[in-house]
Design an enzyme around this catalytic site. Structure first.
Site, mmCIF file in Angstrom:
data_model
loop_
_atom_site.group_PDB
_atom_site.id
_atom_site.type_symbol
_atom_site.label_atom_id
_atom_site.label_comp_id
_atom_site.label_asym_id
_atom_site.label_seq_id
_atom_site.Cartn_x
_atom_site.Cartn_y
_atom_site.Cartn_z
ATOM 1 N N HIS A 1 0.876 -1.196 0.000
ATOM 2 C CA HIS A 1 0.000 0.000 0.000
ATOM 3 C C HIS A 1 0.903 1.232 0.000
ATOM 4 O O HIS A 1 1.836 1.337 0.803
ATOM 5 C CB HIS A 1 -0.894 0.023 1.235
ATOM 6 C CG HIS A 1 -1.503 1.370 1.491
ATOM 7 N ND1 HIS A 1 -2.223 2.064 0.533
ATOM 8 C CD2 HIS A 1 -1.489 2.178 2.592
ATOM 9 C CE1 HIS A 1 -2.636 3.212 1.042
ATOM 10 N NE2 HIS A 1 -2.188 3.307 2.281
ATOM 11 N N HIS B 1 1.329 5.732 -0.885
ATOM 12 C CA HIS B 1 0.758 7.065 -1.124
ATOM 13 C C HIS B 1 1.504 7.691 -2.302
ATOM 14 O O HIS B 1 1.832 8.868 -2.279
ATOM 15 C CB HIS B 1 0.907 7.950 0.116
ATOM 16 C CG HIS B 1 0.034 7.525 1.254
ATOM 17 N ND1 HIS B 1 -0.217 8.335 2.335
ATOM 18 C CD2 HIS B 1 -0.652 6.386 1.481
ATOM 19 C CE1 HIS B 1 -1.022 7.710 3.183
ATOM 20 N NE2 HIS B 1 -1.295 6.517 2.690
ATOM 21 N N TYR C 1 2.195 -2.841 -20.420
ATOM 22 C CA TYR C 1 2.625 -3.244 -19.070
ATOM 23 C C TYR C 1 1.591 -2.905 -18.009
ATOM 24 O O TYR C 1 1.458 -3.621 -17.015
ATOM 25 C CB TYR C 1 4.003 -2.647 -18.743
ATOM 26 C CG TYR C 1 5.068 -3.717 -18.816
ATOM 27 C CD1 TYR C 1 5.377 -4.317 -20.033
ATOM 28 C CD2 TYR C 1 5.692 -4.188 -17.669
ATOM 29 C CE1 TYR C 1 6.308 -5.338 -20.100
ATOM 30 C CE2 TYR C 1 6.629 -5.214 -17.732
ATOM 31 C CZ TYR C 1 6.932 -5.787 -18.947
ATOM 32 O OH TYR C 1 7.836 -6.824 -19.000
HETATM 33 O O1 LIG Z 1 -0.618 4.615 4.799
HETATM 34 C C1 LIG Z 1 -0.932 4.450 5.962
HETATM 35 C C2 LIG Z 1 -2.374 4.442 6.380
HETATM 36 O O2 LIG Z 1 -3.216 4.481 5.238
HETATM 37 C C3 LIG Z 1 0.108 4.278 7.018
HETATM 38 O O3 LIG Z 1 -0.466 3.807 8.202
HETATM 39 P P1 LIG Z 1 0.400 2.832 9.103
HETATM 40 O O4 LIG Z 1 1.615 3.618 9.478
HETATM 41 O O5 LIG Z 1 -0.483 2.493 10.293
HETATM 42 O O6 LIG Z 1 0.738 1.626 8.279
HETATM 43 ZN ZN LIG Z 2 -2.253 4.990 3.467
#
Ligand SMILES: O=C(CO)COP(=O)(O)O
Ligand SMILES: [Zn+2]
Length: 212
Positions: free
Chosen positions: A92, A94, A119
Site C-alpha cells: 500500500h 501514497h 505493461y
Molecule cells: O498509509 C498508511 C495508512 O493508510 C500508514 O499507516 P500505518 O503507518 O499504520 O501503516
Molecule cells: Zn495509506
C-alpha cells in the site's frame, strides 16, 4: 523463502519504495503472508528505515505475537488475503500520481485508469476505486472484500493504491507500474490518446495468461 529472508526482503522493498518517493514520511505499509499468519510493517513506521526484528508478526488469528504494533490497516491486508488465496504479499502506497488520481472527480469507479500501455494491462489490468474511508477505518475491510475477489489492485479514494501479488516482488512491481501509469494519465490529460483496444487487451491476456 524462510521468515528471516522475508523480513529482510520487506525492509529492502520498503527502502526502495521510500527512496523512489513512493512512500513519503511514514505513509504506506507492506505485508507478506506466512504459513501461519503474516508479517506486516509497524504502524507509523517509515518504510525507508524498517528494522527486520521489529516487524509485526501476527498469528493466523491476527494476534500480535512479536514485534511492534502493526499497521493500522492490518485488517485490510487480512481481508485481501482471505479473498485472494494466491496473494503472497500486499503493498500500500501514497505514491503521488496515483494519490492525485484518487482525488479526481468523475472517475469510472469500475476502472480508474485507461489501458495506456501493455505493461499496465499486464501488471494491473483494471483498477476499481474504493469509496473514501479514513485511514485505519475497520469498515474498509468490508468495503474492499467484494472488490478484492476480482481485482488484485484497487485505489482508495483520496488516499492511494493497495496492490497484491503472488510474492513481494510481484506486488511491488505492479504498484510501481500503477504509479507510472497514473503519471502518464496526468501528463496526457489534455492530449488525445489511443489506449489499447479490446483486441489488443485480449491478446495480452492470452499471451501472458492474465486473470484480469
Ligand atoms: O498509509 C498508511 C495508512 O493508510 C500508514 O499507516 P500505518 O503507518 O499504520 O501503516
Ligand atoms: Zn495509506
Amino acid at each position: 523463502m524462510n521468515e528471516s529472508a522475508l523480513r529482510e526482503q520487506i525492509c529492502e522493498c520498503g527502502r526502495v519504495l521510500y527512496q523512489r518517493g513512493l512512500a513519503p514520511g511514514s505513509s504506506g505499509n507492506i505485508s507478506v503472508r506466512l504459513d501461519d499468519g503474516w508479517l506486516l510493517t509497524p504502524t507509523n513506521a517509515c518504510l525507508g528505515r524498517l528494522d527486520p526484528a521489529r516487524l509485526s508478526r501476527l498469528d493466523a488469528n491476527g494476534r500480535l505475537v512479536s514485534g511492534d504494533a502493526p499497521t493500522k490497516e492490518a485488517f485490510l491486508h487480512r481481508a485481501m488475503y482471505e479473498e485472494r488465496g494466491g496473494a503472497g504479499a500486499i503493498v500500500h502506497l501514497h505514491s503521488t500520481h496515483a494519490a492525485a488520481v484518487s482525488c479526481m472527480a468523475g472517475l469510472d469507479a469500475c476502472d480508474c485508469l485507461p489501458p495506456l500501455t501493455a505493461y499496465y494491462v499486464m501488471k494491473i489490468g483494471r483498477l476499481p476505486l474504493v469509496p473514501y474511508h479514513r485511514p485505519g477505518d475497520p469498515a474498509l475491510a468490508e468495503a474492499i472484500r467484494d472488490i478484492a475477489k476480482r481485482h488484485h489492485a484497487l485505489l482508495l479514494a483520496n488516499h492511494g493504491p493497495v496492490v497484491a501479488g503472488k510474492d513481494l516482488d510481484a506486488a511491488m512491481y505492479a504498484a510501481e507500474e500503477l504509479e507510472e501509469t497514473a503519471k502518464l494519465f496526468l501528463l496526457l490529460r489534455n492530449v488525445p490518446t489511443s489506449p489499447l483496444n479490446a483486441a489488443q487487451i485480449e491478446e495480452l491476456k492470452a499471451a501472458f495468461h492474465l486473470d484480469i
